[in-house]
Scaffold this active site. Structure first.
Site, PDB file in Angstrom:
ATOM      1  N   ALA A  79      14.533  32.257  10.152  1.00  0.00           N
ATOM      2  CA  ALA A  79      13.167  31.903   9.830  1.00  0.00           C
ATOM      3  C   ALA A  79      13.070  30.584   9.069  1.00  0.00           C
ATOM      4  O   ALA A  79      12.150  29.790   9.290  1.00  0.00           O
ATOM      5  CB  ALA A  79      12.526  33.024   9.013  1.00  0.00           C
ATOM      6  N   GLN A  80      14.014  30.334   8.166  1.00  0.00           N
ATOM      7  CA  GLN A  80      13.987  29.091   7.400  1.00  0.00           C
ATOM      8  C   GLN A  80      14.178  27.884   8.299  1.00  0.00           C
ATOM      9  O   GLN A  80      13.476  26.871   8.183  1.00  0.00           O
ATOM     10  CB  GLN A  80      15.081  29.119   6.319  1.00  0.00           C
ATOM     11  N   LEU A  81      15.125  27.985   9.231  1.00  0.00           N
ATOM     12  CA  LEU A  81      15.377  26.871  10.149  1.00  0.00           C
ATOM     13  C   LEU A  81      14.191  26.677  11.091  1.00  0.00           C
ATOM     14  O   LEU A  81      13.788  25.540  11.352  1.00  0.00           O
ATOM     15  CB  LEU A  81      16.654  27.134  10.944  1.00  0.00           C
ATOM     16  N   LEU A  83      26.975  33.095  19.897  1.00  0.00           N
ATOM     17  CA  LEU A  83      26.203  32.011  20.517  1.00  0.00           C
ATOM     18  C   LEU A  83      26.769  31.634  21.885  1.00  0.00           C
ATOM     19  O   LEU A  83      26.856  30.458  22.244  1.00  0.00           O
ATOM     20  CB  LEU A  83      26.131  30.786  19.600  1.00  0.00           C
ATOM     21  N   GLU A  88      20.948  12.357  45.259  1.00  0.00           N
ATOM     22  CA  GLU A  88      20.719  11.692  46.541  1.00  0.00           C
ATOM     23  C   GLU A  88      22.023  11.421  47.278  1.00  0.00           C
ATOM     24  O   GLU A  88      22.123  11.611  48.492  1.00  0.00           O
ATOM     25  CB  GLU A  88      19.969  10.365  46.319  1.00  0.00           C
ATOM     26  N   THR A 138      21.768  32.622   9.154  1.00  0.00           N
ATOM     27  CA  THR A 138      21.965  33.461  10.334  1.00  0.00           C
ATOM     28  C   THR A 138      23.440  33.576  10.679  1.00  0.00           C
ATOM     29  O   THR A 138      23.938  34.651  11.032  1.00  0.00           O
ATOM     30  CB  THR A 138      21.181  32.889  11.525  1.00  0.00           C
ATOM     31  N   TRP A 161      17.972  46.810  18.947  1.00  0.00           N
ATOM     32  CA  TRP A 161      17.434  45.644  19.643  1.00  0.00           C
ATOM     33  C   TRP A 161      15.922  45.778  19.687  1.00  0.00           C
ATOM     34  O   TRP A 161      15.397  46.856  19.970  1.00  0.00           O
ATOM     35  CB  TRP A 161      17.991  45.516  21.056  1.00  0.00           C
ATOM     36  N   GLY A 176      11.574  24.876   9.311  1.00  0.00           N
ATOM     37  CA  GLY A 176      11.939  23.473   9.121  1.00  0.00           C
ATOM     38  C   GLY A 176      11.656  22.636  10.351  1.00  0.00           C
ATOM     39  O   GLY A 176      11.125  21.517  10.255  1.00  0.00           O
TER      40      GLY A 176
END
Length: 329
Positions: free
Chosen positions: A264-266, A202, A54, A194, A168, A269
């Protein structure tokens, strides 16, 4: 209402344009119409400690704001933090009417609309959903960062072939979208498996060029990355032993919108803990028959145990499709 619609579109655009830049504050956009209905000011929330949307819009409008209308994507704040209350700034500028898309659920900042009404300013909630605010609103309600689980998979549900290859699965258009989306996030999270297997950067990139706004790089897991993941060591990263600690530390240091990218594990979880708020599923028109799945195991024994999501948006990206989903509570 045509003028209001034009101002609303401007405010929504400004808010979307600052996603990833404002946390722990919300990415808000604002627009000012003068008393004749001309669009004279636009603004968006600046990085933490800077002016709110604003104030930025009022600065651009100058004296033409007096007697005019403000359109804001979130109820104007009504508290003194590192900046003053936007409700007071609108009142001081002589704004006659304020339209806002969503009420502010933050108990510290709410009350701006009531303050304006009490001081003779018309204030009306449009009850208009704002995409840019969904993660922030989720974080306020959950009292932790909003969590989006992101993955790319084949049509039959695999994220990699049996030999582990995955580059890919999706095409170039989808991959460009992934990198643009990363610029809007506060952090990208992967597991130690990973990090060790893929040596990820990343980062948000356009080809070989890093984009201006980079998320924090976060690894969850107890395994040491010494001697592994050279890209992360070069760029810098944070590591936490478990999911609860990671989310608490990220919340305490200002993150409100985080992206979980694997493995996949994370992912399992986060799902098992009930911590996945949104999903981005990039689906390629490709079949593998066998391969590695999104999750490390079942999240339930029967179909009634399945974790359900709604699908508010489907986007075609070249030959691929992006499903953006929100958890059904």
């Amino acid at each position: 209402m045509e003028d209001i619609g034009r101002a609303l579109a401007a405010a929504l655009g400004r808010g979307e344009g600052v996603r990833g830049h404002t946390s722990p504050n919300p990415p808000v956009g604002a627009a000012i119409l003068d008393r004749t209905g001309e669009l004279v000011g636009q603004g968006a929330t600046q990085p933490a400690g800077g002016p709110h949307a604003e104030v930025m819009a009022l600065r651009e409008a100058g004296e033409r704001a007096a007697g005019g209308t403000a359109v804001v994507t979130l109820e104007p704040c009504h508290h003194q933090g590192r900046t003053g209350p936007c409700s007071q700034a609108l009142l001081d500028a002589g704004i006659d009417t304020v339209y806002y898309c969503q009420p502010d659920p933050n108990p510290v900042a709410t009350g701006g609309a009531d303050f304006l009404r009490e001081n003779g300013v018309n204030a009306e909630c449009l009850n208009h959903e704002v995409d840019a605010l969904i993660p922030w609103l989720t974080s306020v309600h959950r009292n932790r960062p909003s969590v989006t689980l992101k993955f790319a998979q084949t049509l039959d549900g695999f994220t990699a072939a049996l030999d582990g290859s995955s580059q890919w699965i999706t095409g170039e258009t989808a991959r460009r979208h992934v990198h643009r989306d990363r610029t809007k996030r506060d952090a990208i999270i992967v597991g130690t498996g990973t990090a060790i297997a893929d040596n990820p950067s990343l980062t948000a990139r356009d080809g070989d060029r890093e984009l201006p706004n980079q998320p924090r790089r976060v690894v969850i897991g107890g395994r040491s990355l010494a001697g592994h993941a050279p890209n992360l060591h070069r760029l810098g990263f944070e590591q936490y032993r478990g999911i609860p600690d990671a989310l608490w530390q990220l919340w305490e240091t200002g993150a409100r919108d985080v992206l979980v990218e694997g493995g996949a594990q994370l992912a399992s979880g986060f799902l098992e803990a009930g911590l996945v708020d949104h999903i981005q599923a990039y689906i390629a028109p490709t079949l593998l028959g066998q391969g590695r799945g999104v999750l490390a195991g079942a999240v339930g024994l029967t179909i009634t145990d399945a974790v359900r999501f709604g699908t508010p948006r489907i986007t075609r990206l070249g030959d691929d499709v992006l499903l953006e989903m929100t958890r059904k509570d």
